[in-house]
Enzyme design. Structure first.
Site: not given
Ligand code: OAD
Length: 253
Positions: A197, A195, A238, A119
């Site tokens: 979703s 980490g 994590a 990204h």
């Molecule tokens: P999300 O905010 O959708 O998901 C974050 C995940 O991290 C969730 O499943 C939480 O439960 C988990 N989480 C929170 N704290 C944590 C910890 N301490 N250790 C491990 N896991 C933890 O973020 P992404 O999946 O990265 O796109 O989102 C994907 C994309 O959506 C991003 O790259 C961004 C966003 O729109 C763009 O900017 C193009």
């Protein structure tokens, strides 16, 4: 935390590991995730106003100010034990491909190399018109919470507006990085999904390809999730889970 010996062994003995990370890997560094119920960025800010090419053309100063605020938060943060554990894996195992959806540079600052950024990056802005990279970002931007309107700089080559170097909704992912991530997922024998979703495509295909190609997929996340055959979960933060997993995997090696 208790780590099943089978998972520790799968890590210690794997031939090609893919680590696939999302915002949660940087949460313990103080960087907000996107979708967590209370603290997620998309709970407080509207992606349609801030994270699309149309939003930038409509109001460049609003968008640029918001990304400068996010960049400042990253500059003020440091890699956490999860980033450091992933960097150690790259030193311990014969082959590790690190694929991230994150736009921060915390993996690199933890010592990881060859990171595939699906990204883009907050640290690599470019010209909207000629795509020339812009190298003169303020090393210490002082942005208030949420950012303020801030006019973006202009390209030194053609005078066009400079935009953040991130992938916005509706835009394609960097082709080469995506292909390399898919190829690695198809080839690996273990994928650690840390980490994320898993809601944003096509990035979310990476763990799916690994599972469909016969690799084990191990999710590290404080939120428990439904698992399919070949998937496993270590439920926790994590920064705690990954150091424990490494400790178990490499204790007597
Ligand atoms: P999300 O905010 O959708 O998901 C974050 C995940 O991290 C969730 O499943 C939480 O439960 C988990 N989480 C929170 N704290 C944590 C910890 N301490 N250790 C491990 N896991 C933890 O973020 P992404 O999946 O990265 O796109 O989102 C994907 C994309 O959506 C991003 O790259 C961004 C966003 O729109 C763009 O900017 C193009």
């Amino acid at each position: 935390m208790s780590i099943a010996p089978e998972l520790a062994r799968a890590l210690a003995e794997c031939r090609h590991l893919v680590v696939f990370t999302g915002a949660g890997v940087s949460a313990e560094s103080g960087i907000p995730t996107f979708r967590d119920a209370l603290s997620g960025l998309w709970q407080r800010f509207d992606p349609a106003e801030l994270a699309t090419p149309e939003a930038f053309m409509r109001d460049p100063a609003l968008v640029w100010g918001w990304y400068e605020w996010r960049r400042m938060r990253v500059l003020q943060s440091a890699p956490n034990p999860a980033h450091l554990a992933i960097a150690r894996l790259q030193q311990r195992l014969p082959r590790v491909t690190l694929v991230t959806q994150n736009v921060d540079d915390l993996h690199e600052r933890a010592g990881s190399s060859g990171v595939l950024h699906l990204h883009g990056s907050l640290h690599q802005p470019r010209c909207v018109d000629c795509a020339a990279p812009f190298h003169d970002l303020d090393p210490q931007p002082a942005e208030p919470e949420g950012g303020r309107r801030l006019a973006p700089p202009h390209c030194r080559a053609c005078g066009g507006l400079i935009r953040p170097g991130v992938v916005w909704f509706g835009e394609s992912l960097p082709e080469q990085a995506l292909q390399r991530a898919f190829d690695a997922a198809a080839d690996c024998d273990l994928l650690l999904s840390v980490g994320t979703s898993g809601q944003v495509w096509p990035a979310a295909q990476v763990p799916q390809i690994a599972r469909q190609s016969g690799a084990r997929v191990l999710h590290v996340n404080p939120q428990a999730q439904a698992l399919q055959a070949g998937e496993y979960a270590l439920v926790g933060a994590a920064g705690e889970v990954l150091p424990s997993l490494l400790q178990r995997a490499f204790a007597d090696r």
